[in-house]
Design an enzyme around this catalytic site. Structure first.
Site: not given
Ligand code: A2P
Length: 334
Positions: A131, A238
């Site tokens: 990710c 994130h």
């Protein structure tokens, strides 16, 4: 138009459930749809396109029995190591979200905005990158093409959802004063500079994934890269501080224009109005957001970026579904 038999493996998990959401939103041409998980949740049901689907226990015959064309996997590395080759053997294309196959030379590692055509090299398994790497390379690819990247310094601020349901629970329970089950320390009110296991060189595996996967996706082994990855008490998305040094000189306005025309990338950068990418705003979105774009005045050709994306969507499920869409649009399955 041809329709496909599509399966989700690990359908009850954090990424698995988002696979279902994104497949539904993007209206893939699905003939038969199957949801697999372990024996623990077999028999439970999941809703997809207004219909109830019973979760099936994954076994060696699942792919052959149901003639699955495309399988999206997010059920951990062990499950992928064992079942992805079995699925590929039966003629299915696996898009695997685990780290099990990413660095295998025979397996393309794909972010469609960057290297979609690598899909054509597949031998039955295509890997979805980590990710943190996905959102970074969406921002870095246009800059690498324009100015030739020499060195990258990554520092990440990673959401607990990256650790699945267990990570989510640790933060919500930690906020109530309960001890952690998933992370090595309490995450509520804390920052943990430890994601995945520690390696002999003192780095974590997550950090080395960012280094190696960035080189593979950008197809440039000469890139100098270092990373520090940190788990922070944020539920979704994130955030990353990325420091980049180029081989070529650049004009800041041109660089911002290059980012603005980058595929899948949205520039949010107006500090006078306190506009910059934020985890809360990126949550639920499919794009990568970039801001705080400023010259690194300590070197000749450096820039600092703040890059944010929903780690479960663009960092996992959306990227995998985009790969499936590319496979379908380009008739990759005969
Ligand atoms: P289950 O619900 O049966 O445990 P997360 O990362 O969010 O915890 O999700 C992990 C996903 O992987 C879940 O859907 C889980 O199913 C699935 N899973 C774990 N082990 C296996 C296995 N051996 N076979 C199939 N699915 C598995």
């Amino acid at each position: 138009m041809r329709k496909y038999n599509i399966a989700v493996v690990g359908a009850t998990g954090m990424v698995g459930r988002t696979f279902l959401k994104v497949l539904e939103e993007r209206k893939l041409p699905i003939d038969n749809f199957y949801v697999f998980a372990s024996a623990r949740s077999a028999g439970s049901t999941l809703m997809f396109q207004g219909k109830e689907y019973t979760v099936l226990e994954l076994n060696e015959n699942s792919f052959k029995d149901y003639q699955v064309d495309i399988a999206l996997f997010s059920a951990g590395g062990g499950t992928s190591l064992k079942y992805a080759p079995i699925a590929a053997e039966s003629g299915c294309i696996v898009i695997d979200n685990s780290s099990a196959w990413r660095m295998d030379k025979e397996v393309p590692l794909v972010v469609p905005e960057v290297n979609a055509s690598d899909i054509l090299k597949h031998k039955g398994i295509i890997a979805n990158p980590n990710c943190s790497t996905i959102q970074a390379v969406v921002a870095l690819n246009p800059l690498h093409r324009a100015y030739s990247i020499k060195r990258i310094i990554y520092t990440t601020f990673q959401a607990v959802s990256g650790a699945g349901m267990g990570g989510y629970n640790d933060l919500s329970e930690g906020l109530k004063g309960n001890p952690p089950q998933k992370f090595p320390h309490q995450i509520a009110g804390n920052c943990i500079p430890h994601i995945d296991v520690f390696l002999e060189n003192g780095y974590t595996k997550e950090e080395i994934k960012m280094v190696e996967e960035t080189r593979k996706i950008l197809n440039d082994q000469s890139l100098k890269i270092t990373a520090t990855t940190v788990r922070v008490p944020v539920f979704d998305s994130h955030s990353e501080s990325i420091n980049v040094e180029f081989n070529k000189s650049y004009d800041l306005e041109d660089l911002i224009e290059t980012l603005k025309s980058g595929e899948g990338l949205i520039v949010q950068d107006d500090t006078a109005k306190e506009i910059y990418p934020l985890a809360l705003n990126a949550a639920g979105q499919d794009e990568v957001f970039v801001g705080r774009i400023r010259r690194d005045e300590s070197v000749d050709n450096g820039v600092n970026l703040w890059v944010v994306a929903d780690n479960i969507r663009k960092g996992a499920a959306t990227n995998a579904v985009q790969i499936a869409q590319w496979i379908i649009a380009n008739d990759v399955i005969q």
